[in-house]
Design a protein around this motif. Structure first.
Motif, PDB file in Angstrom:
ATOM      1  N   THR A  41       0.825  -1.130   0.031  1.00 31.15           N
ATOM      2  CA  THR A  41      -0.150  -0.232   0.111  1.00 31.15           C
ATOM      3  C   THR A  41       0.765   1.154   0.195  1.00 31.15           C
ATOM      4  O   THR A  41       2.061   1.246   0.279  1.00 31.15           O
ATOM      5  CB  THR A  41      -1.005  -0.118   1.139  1.00 31.15           C
ATOM      6  N   THR A  42       0.321   2.452  -0.321  1.00 31.10           N
ATOM      7  CA  THR A  42       0.904   3.593  -0.461  1.00 31.10           C
ATOM      8  C   THR A  42       1.542   3.850   1.174  1.00 31.10           C
ATOM      9  O   THR A  42       2.550   4.417   1.379  1.00 31.10           O
ATOM     10  CB  THR A  42       0.009   4.564  -0.781  1.00 31.10           C
ATOM     11  N   ALA A  43       0.545   3.652   2.194  1.00 31.48           N
ATOM     12  CA  ALA A  43       1.082   3.931   3.723  1.00 31.48           C
ATOM     13  C   ALA A  43       2.348   3.119   3.749  1.00 31.48           C
ATOM     14  O   ALA A  43       3.152   3.522   4.553  1.00 31.48           O
ATOM     15  CB  ALA A  43       0.016   3.716   4.404  1.00 31.48           C
ATOM     16  N   GLU A  44       2.433   2.081   3.557  1.00 29.51           N
ATOM     17  CA  GLU A  44       3.391   0.822   3.879  1.00 29.51           C
ATOM     18  C   GLU A  44       4.838   1.276   3.015  1.00 29.51           C
ATOM     19  O   GLU A  44       5.710   1.324   3.581  1.00 29.51           O
ATOM     20  CB  GLU A  44       3.161  -0.497   3.387  1.00 29.51           C
ATOM     21  N   ALA A  45       4.698   1.786   1.678  1.00 32.19           N
ATOM     22  CA  ALA A  45       5.599   2.201   1.006  1.00 32.19           C
ATOM     23  C   ALA A  45       6.326   3.438   1.770  1.00 32.19           C
ATOM     24  O   ALA A  45       7.462   3.492   1.633  1.00 32.19           O
ATOM     25  CB  ALA A  45       5.148   2.515  -0.378  1.00 32.19           C
ATOM     26  N   PHE A  46       5.407   4.445   2.142  1.00 30.77           N
ATOM     27  CA  PHE A  46       5.840   5.530   2.938  1.00 30.77           C
ATOM     28  C   PHE A  46       6.715   5.172   4.143  1.00 30.77           C
ATOM     29  O   PHE A  46       7.858   5.641   4.340  1.00 30.77           O
ATOM     30  CB  PHE A  46       4.548   6.768   3.273  1.00 30.77           C
ATOM     31  N   GLN A  47       6.276   4.271   4.857  1.00 31.18           N
ATOM     32  CA  GLN A  47       6.877   3.636   6.143  1.00 31.18           C
ATOM     33  C   GLN A  47       8.082   3.398   5.618  1.00 31.18           C
ATOM     34  O   GLN A  47       9.333   3.723   6.470  1.00 31.18           O
ATOM     35  CB  GLN A  47       5.761   2.663   6.839  1.00 31.18           C
ATOM     36  N   PHE A  48       8.357   2.444   4.635  1.00 31.73           N
ATOM     37  CA  PHE A  48       9.556   1.996   4.160  1.00 31.73           C
ATOM     38  C   PHE A  48      10.351   2.888   3.824  1.00 31.73           C
ATOM     39  O   PHE A  48      11.648   2.899   4.290  1.00 31.73           O
ATOM     40  CB  PHE A  48       9.427   0.936   3.141  1.00 31.73           C
ATOM     41  N   LEU A  49       9.967   3.807   3.030  1.00 28.57           N
ATOM     42  CA  LEU A  49      10.951   4.793   2.603  1.00 28.57           C
ATOM     43  C   LEU A  49      11.440   5.954   3.820  1.00 28.57           C
ATOM     44  O   LEU A  49      12.428   6.359   3.504  1.00 28.57           O
ATOM     45  CB  LEU A  49      10.282   5.555   1.442  1.00 28.57           C
ATOM     46  N   ASN A  50      10.585   6.152   4.651  1.00 27.63           N
ATOM     47  CA  ASN A  50      11.011   7.079   5.697  1.00 27.63           C
ATOM     48  C   ASN A  50      12.149   6.085   6.734  1.00 27.63           C
ATOM     49  O   ASN A  50      12.832   6.900   7.619  1.00 27.63           O
ATOM     50  CB  ASN A  50       9.881   7.487   6.587  1.00 27.63           C
ATOM     51  N   GLN A  51      12.343   4.846   6.428  1.00 27.79           N
ATOM     52  CA  GLN A  51      13.464   4.112   6.933  1.00 27.79           C
ATOM     53  C   GLN A  51      14.426   3.963   6.097  1.00 27.79           C
ATOM     54  O   GLN A  51      15.529   4.079   6.694  1.00 27.79           O
ATOM     55  CB  GLN A  51      12.975   2.761   7.415  1.00 27.79           C
ATOM     56  N   THR A  52      14.451   4.361   4.922  1.00 26.22           N
ATOM     57  CA  THR A  52      15.524   3.872   4.256  1.00 26.22           C
ATOM     58  C   THR A  52      16.057   5.129   3.310  1.00 26.22           C
ATOM     59  O   THR A  52      17.122   5.038   2.504  1.00 26.22           O
ATOM     60  CB  THR A  52      15.123   2.888   3.006  1.00 26.22           C
TER      61      THR A  52
END
Length: 550
Positions: A41-52
């Motif tokens: 999901t977009t929310a999951e992608a945002f979560q991942f990208l804020n870690q990376t």
């Protein structure tokens, strides 16, 4: 003739079995392929990208959704490192070298906001908060050294931690910062004793910590239930004697070694006459024999530290805290430390494997989130995420934020001391401390600092945007044209800003409060569409929801 008949009989039998579907003893049909993984999901992608990365953006989120986590990480690990030193070398040399730190910081911001090697730069930033050097203090006149030190962290971000320890140890930036450079063997007549500074910090802050750890990060206890120290004064002295005889490279002698523009980025050189060749006591009872060369002593000492069982959980905890969560579970730590100890191919210290283990672990983005998941976003990451989401740029192409550490409490290679901007053990008084948890970033989340940050975001949202009437050449402006285009619709405006900054995961409370503020602006500043857009951005970027990295 008989052979021919047998062959035809066999062929006939095989054809018959084929026609009737074979015998009951035939192989079962292959199992169906596993179902495809659920879409990201977009929310999951945002979560991942804020870690990376240095801030999720809608465009990069779509990329992650398309290629999935593993492929995105692999692609990032192949991206070449963005480097600072070549850029500094290309600039005219000022009389006061300290002026180049502003250019170094500008280059760092350009790399982390617009550079393609986001994961590498994010890991390098994490490593810079573990193996700390800072421009503040003795390195103010050594910008080439500080720039190259950062470049080495970038180049080794996915390398081996043993190699990184070697680079850090012999780098003149570290030599100056923790006074290993110019360290001499003992001379009682001249009252010279080896400096112990680097020996202490290499162990305490860069590798093993103060007490023995289990692989899950928990403390080992003695028979009295007390933590077991990792080293004592004799071991500190042993390492201090190892780190003698090193100075700036290229000089005719140890005494004549001086900093110049070139040797700031060259590993320190051993001057054998100033190295202590006596026996030395290291960790776990290891004795370095007398009579070795300085380089032999150094390699033995770094191997001794690197192979200490604490290094795996120590590095795991520090990197998980910087990338994912302040309070990783013992299981999370153990899984990552196990990969540090062995990447699956018998290699210890493989940071590429470690970073992957951290980011792909089930606890990095748990299916059932808990209140203790995630962390407070570092202030500088709040800024870079906003800039990335809103395509920030200046007419000159620069990001002139040299005093970042004053405004945000942190900046690239601008820590106030070797213990970083905040301690990994910091626990604010109250609910967090009472629960046995830590929240490192809260150490710089003071009222004073938060006021600076909030004021800066106000100026950025309302003044330094694409509608600024007469921007300066170096003013970094965010593009709010899309928000202005839909500003007549309050709900659509809030949704757009939430999509860009929060991945669409905005609470009903924040959504309602932001909408109320926008409608108030409509009353007091009718027709000012830029103010409506700025209010929406400012209200969300200063919210706890934006400050919290899920």
């Amino acid at each position: 003739m008989i052979k021919t008949k047998l062959v035809w009989m066999a062929v006939t039998l095989m054809l018959g079995l084929s026609a009737c579907g074979g015998s009951s003893g035939g192989a079962p049909p292959p199992p169906p392929p596993p179902p495809p993984p659920p879409p990201i999901t977009t929310a999951e992608a945002f979560q991942f990208l804020n870690q990376t990365t240095f801030g999720a953006t809608p465009a990069e989120a779509q990329n992650v959704i398309a290629v999935r986590y593993d492929a995105w990480i692999d692609s990032q690990m192949q991206a070449p490192a963005s480097l600072q030193l070549p850029y500094l070398r290309s600039l005219p040399r000022p009389v006061n070298l300290a002026e180049l730190h502003a250019d170094r910081v500008d280059k760092w911001f350009r790399d982390v906001v617009d550079g393609p090697d986001q994961l590498r730069q994010r890991v390098a930033f994490a490593l810079s908060e573990i193996t700390v050097v800072s421009q503040l203090g003795a390195l103010m006149q050594a910008p080439y050294a500080v720039a190259d030190y950062h470049d080495q962290l970038s180049l080794h971000a996915f390398g081996n931690y043993r190699d990184l320890l070697g680079v850090v140890t012999l780098h003149p930036a570290m030599g100056v910062y923790l006074s290993m450079l110019g360290n001499q063997k003992p001379d009682p007549l001249l009252n010279i004793r080896p400096d112990e500074n680097y020996a202490r910090e290499l162990m305490q802050l860069f590798s093993i910590g103060l007490v023995e750890l289990n692989i899950d990060g928990s403390e080992k206890l003695d028979n009295l239930g007390q933590p077991i120290p990792t080293y004592d004064q004799a071991i500190i002295e042993g390492f201090a004697h190892v780190f003698t005889g090193w100075n700036y490279a290229g000089a005719p002698s140890f005494e004549q070694a001086r900093q110049n523009d070139n040797n700031q980025s060259v590993p320190m050189q051993l001057y054998p006459a100033f190295h202590d060749t006596g026996a030395k006591t290291l960790l776990n009872g290891v004795i370095v024999p007398a009579g070795q060369t300085g380089d032999e002593d150094l390699q033995a000492a770094l191997d001794n530290i690197f192979n200490h069982p604490n290094v795996g959980p120590f590095v795991a905890i520090r990197l998980i805290q910087r990338l994912v969560t302040s309070n990783p579970s013992p299981g999370y730590i153990q899984r990552v430390a196990t990969v540090f100890n062995n990447n699956g191919f018998g290699v210890r210290g493989d940071l590429e494997a470690v970073v992957k283990a951290i980011l792909l672990d089930v606890e990095a983005r748990p299916a059932m989130p808990m209140e203790i998941d995630g962390k407070l976003k570092e202030p500088i990451l709040r800024l870079t995420q906003l800039w990335r989401a809103y395509d920030a740029q200046s007419q000159s192409g620069v990001f002139p934020l040299a005093p970042a550490y004053i405004i945000f409490g942190q900046g690239p290679m601008q820590a106030p001391h070797v213990f970083n901007f905040f301690s990994p053990f910091h626990a604010p008084a109250g609910e967090i401390r009472n629960s046995g948890l830590v929240a490192p970033e809260f150490e710089i989340a003071t009222e004073y600092q938060n006021t600076f940050i909030t004021n800066y975001f106000f100026i950025l949202a309302f003044n330094w945007n694409s509608e600024a009437p007469t921007p300066g050449e170096d003013d970094v402006l965010i593009d709010i044209s899309q928000e202005i285009a839909i500003s007549a619709d309050t709900d659509a405006l809030v949704a757009m800003v939430a999509d860009k900054l929060l991945g669409g995961t905005i609470t009903d409370t924040l959504r309602a409060e932001t909408a109320q503020m926008i409608d108030r602006v409509r009353i007091f500043a009718p027709g000012n569409d830029a103010a409506l857009a700025a209010e929406a951005i400012y209200f969300i970027v200063t919210s706890p929801e934006f400050a919290y990295q899920r």
